[in-house]
Design a protein around this motif. Structure first.
Motif, PDB file in Angstrom:
ATOM      1  N   LEU A  75       0.592  -1.294   0.083  1.00  0.00           N
ATOM      2  CA  LEU A  75       0.081   0.170  -0.077  1.00  0.00           C
ATOM      3  C   LEU A  75       0.806   1.206   0.037  1.00  0.00           C
ATOM      4  O   LEU A  75       1.565   1.477   0.832  1.00  0.00           O
ATOM      5  N   ARG A  76       0.609   2.193  -0.930  1.00  0.00           N
ATOM      6  CA  ARG A  76       1.312   3.371  -0.767  1.00  0.00           C
ATOM      7  C   ARG A  76       0.775   4.222   0.287  1.00  0.00           C
ATOM      8  O   ARG A  76      -0.375   4.187   0.421  1.00  0.00           O
ATOM      9  N   PRO A  77       1.599   4.884   1.133  1.00  0.00           N
ATOM     10  CA  PRO A  77       0.995   5.726   2.224  1.00  0.00           C
ATOM     11  C   PRO A  77       0.220   6.712   2.093  1.00  0.00           C
ATOM     12  O   PRO A  77      -0.775   6.963   2.961  1.00  0.00           O
ATOM     13  N   GLN A  78       0.245   7.330   0.700  1.00  0.00           N
ATOM     14  CA  GLN A  78      -0.593   8.448   0.373  1.00  0.00           C
ATOM     15  C   GLN A  78      -2.249   7.787   0.298  1.00  0.00           C
ATOM     16  O   GLN A  78      -3.270   8.291   0.072  1.00  0.00           O
ATOM     17  N   ARG A  81      -5.538   6.704   3.560  1.00  0.00           N
ATOM     18  CA  ARG A  81      -7.063   7.027   4.136  1.00  0.00           C
ATOM     19  C   ARG A  81      -7.800   6.179   3.314  1.00  0.00           C
ATOM     20  O   ARG A  81      -9.208   6.182   3.910  1.00  0.00           O
ATOM     21  N   HIS A  82      -7.822   5.636   2.305  1.00  0.00           N
ATOM     22  CA  HIS A  82      -8.765   4.643   1.639  1.00  0.00           C
ATOM     23  C   HIS A  82      -8.321   3.427   1.365  1.00  0.00           C
ATOM     24  O   HIS A  82      -8.051   2.748   0.177  1.00  0.00           O
ATOM     25  N   ALA A  83      -7.688   2.764   2.536  1.00  0.00           N
ATOM     26  CA  ALA A  83      -6.613   1.547   2.342  1.00  0.00           C
ATOM     27  C   ALA A  83      -7.706   0.547   1.818  1.00  0.00           C
ATOM     28  O   ALA A  83      -6.850  -0.225   0.927  1.00  0.00           O
ATOM     29  N   SER A  89      -8.503  -2.659  -5.170  1.00  0.00           N
ATOM     30  CA  SER A  89      -8.216  -2.589  -6.543  1.00  0.00           C
ATOM     31  C   SER A  89      -7.040  -3.590  -6.627  1.00  0.00           C
ATOM     32  O   SER A  89      -6.872  -4.068  -7.850  1.00  0.00           O
ATOM     33  N   SER A  90      -5.899  -3.631  -5.943  1.00  0.00           N
ATOM     34  CA  SER A  90      -5.049  -4.614  -6.002  1.00  0.00           C
ATOM     35  C   SER A  90      -5.541  -5.931  -6.272  1.00  0.00           C
ATOM     36  O   SER A  90      -5.048  -6.807  -7.084  1.00  0.00           O
ATOM     37  N   PRO A 115      -3.414   4.987  12.503  1.00  0.00           N
ATOM     38  CA  PRO A 115      -4.580   4.628  11.871  1.00  0.00           C
ATOM     39  C   PRO A 115      -4.528   3.766  10.477  1.00  0.00           C
ATOM     40  O   PRO A 115      -5.280   2.878  10.065  1.00  0.00           O
ATOM     41  N   ALA A 116      -3.255   3.731   9.732  1.00  0.00           N
ATOM     42  CA  ALA A 116      -2.943   3.110   8.659  1.00  0.00           C
ATOM     43  C   ALA A 116      -2.640   1.833   8.973  1.00  0.00           C
ATOM     44  O   ALA A 116      -3.194   0.716   8.344  1.00  0.00           O
ATOM     45  N   TRP A 117      -2.066   1.397  10.296  1.00  0.00           N
ATOM     46  CA  TRP A 117      -1.746   0.219  10.442  1.00  0.00           C
ATOM     47  C   TRP A 117      -3.116  -0.469  10.975  1.00  0.00           C
ATOM     48  O   TRP A 117      -3.315  -1.611  10.628  1.00  0.00           O
ATOM     49  N   GLU A 118      -3.912   0.260  11.558  1.00  0.00           N
ATOM     50  CA  GLU A 118      -5.547  -0.445  11.992  1.00  0.00           C
ATOM     51  C   GLU A 118      -6.056  -0.761  10.572  1.00  0.00           C
ATOM     52  O   GLU A 118      -6.964  -1.700  10.587  1.00  0.00           O
TER      53      GLU A 118
END
Length: 258
Positions: A75-78, A81-83, A89-90, A115-118
């Motif tokens: 996942l790109r860090p940017q 927010r919509h991981a 998509s991937s 939040p990204a890790w969650e």
């Protein structure tokens, strides 16, 4: 027999993976097909690489059961927010219902770390990723994630090579139960270094094979990349020789970082 390391959830992660960075379109497809044909069962891609559809098609066409191929994407860090949308998509591009490992490619801003890790953990809980981890994180950042959620990354993918390695850093990961995947192991190495060429000559192999075998001696997951079939095969052919403790120690001393 492909050597593996067990991830915390029990998944067997092959120690030799095939990297796909900078491989695009037809080259990506043909290289992954060649890797699977040679015997690789671990393929590493990323949203950033823009080759997930070719990787997925190669796995589909490769004649190997999906359950036998360990697929990693990142996942790109940017996109954090919509991981979930990014992962879905991937998965569409890879044409699979799940990935075996989903990593966040590098740390986002400090406020977004947890939040990204969650989001990654939620994807694992939903069955979209069997394992989740990080890339280019420090032990302190890993601790921050673990303390906030009670769940640590399975993997940290970081640069690792004879010229750029740190035994203390490896110990920090081992102590936390985090598997280290090394990338740019050949790119960041002087393959003409006399220490490597002499060891290679002794064993009748190439300096690149010596470097990759050195990673395995330290139980570091390797992700060599090539678009040339003979090199893809050579990078996988590492079980026919062993490095002595003295040879491993000599390669260890090539580090520039101490």
């Amino acid at each position: 027999m492909i050597r593996t390391v067990n991830l915390p959830g029990g998944t067997a992660l092959p120690l030799i993976g095939f990297g796909t960075w900078e491989l695009r379109s037809k080259t990506a497809y043909e290289s992954v097909r060649a890797a699977l044909d040679i015997g690789y069962r671990h393929i590493d891609t990323a949203t950033l690489y823009k080759n997930e559809s070719e990787v997925g098609r190669a796995v589909k066409d490769g004649g190997v059961d999906r359950e036998q191929v360990f697929i990693t994407t990142k996942l790109r860090p940017q996109d954090a927010r919509h991981a979930r949308r990014a992962l879905e998509s991937s998965l569409r591009l890879l044409d699979t219902g799940y990935v075996d490992l989903w990593l966040i490619h590098w740390p986002p801003g400090r406020d977004a770390l947890v939040p990204a890790w969650e989001e990654l953990l939620a994807a694992r809980d939903a069955g979209l990723a069997r394992n989740v981890g990080v890339s280019n994180y420090s032990p302190a950042q890993i601790d921050l994630l673990t303390e906030a959620t009670g769940r640590r990354p399975a993997v940290n993918q970081i640069p690792w090579s004879p010229g750029q390695h740190d035994p203390a850093l490896l110990d920090e990961h081992r102590r936390r139960g985090v598997v280290v995947e090394g990338y740019s192991g050949l790119k960041n190495t002087d393959l003409n270094d006399p220490a490597l060429t002499e060891i290679a000559q002794r064993h009748g192999v190439t300096p690149a094979q010596v470097v990759l075998r050195w990673h395995l001696e330290h139980d570091i997951v390797i992700l060599p990349r090539s678009s040339h079939r003979e090199r893809i095969a050579a990078n996988f052919d590492l079980e026919g020789f062993d490095l002595t403790a003295e040879e491993v120690a000599a390669i260890d001393t090539l580090t520039r970082t101490g």
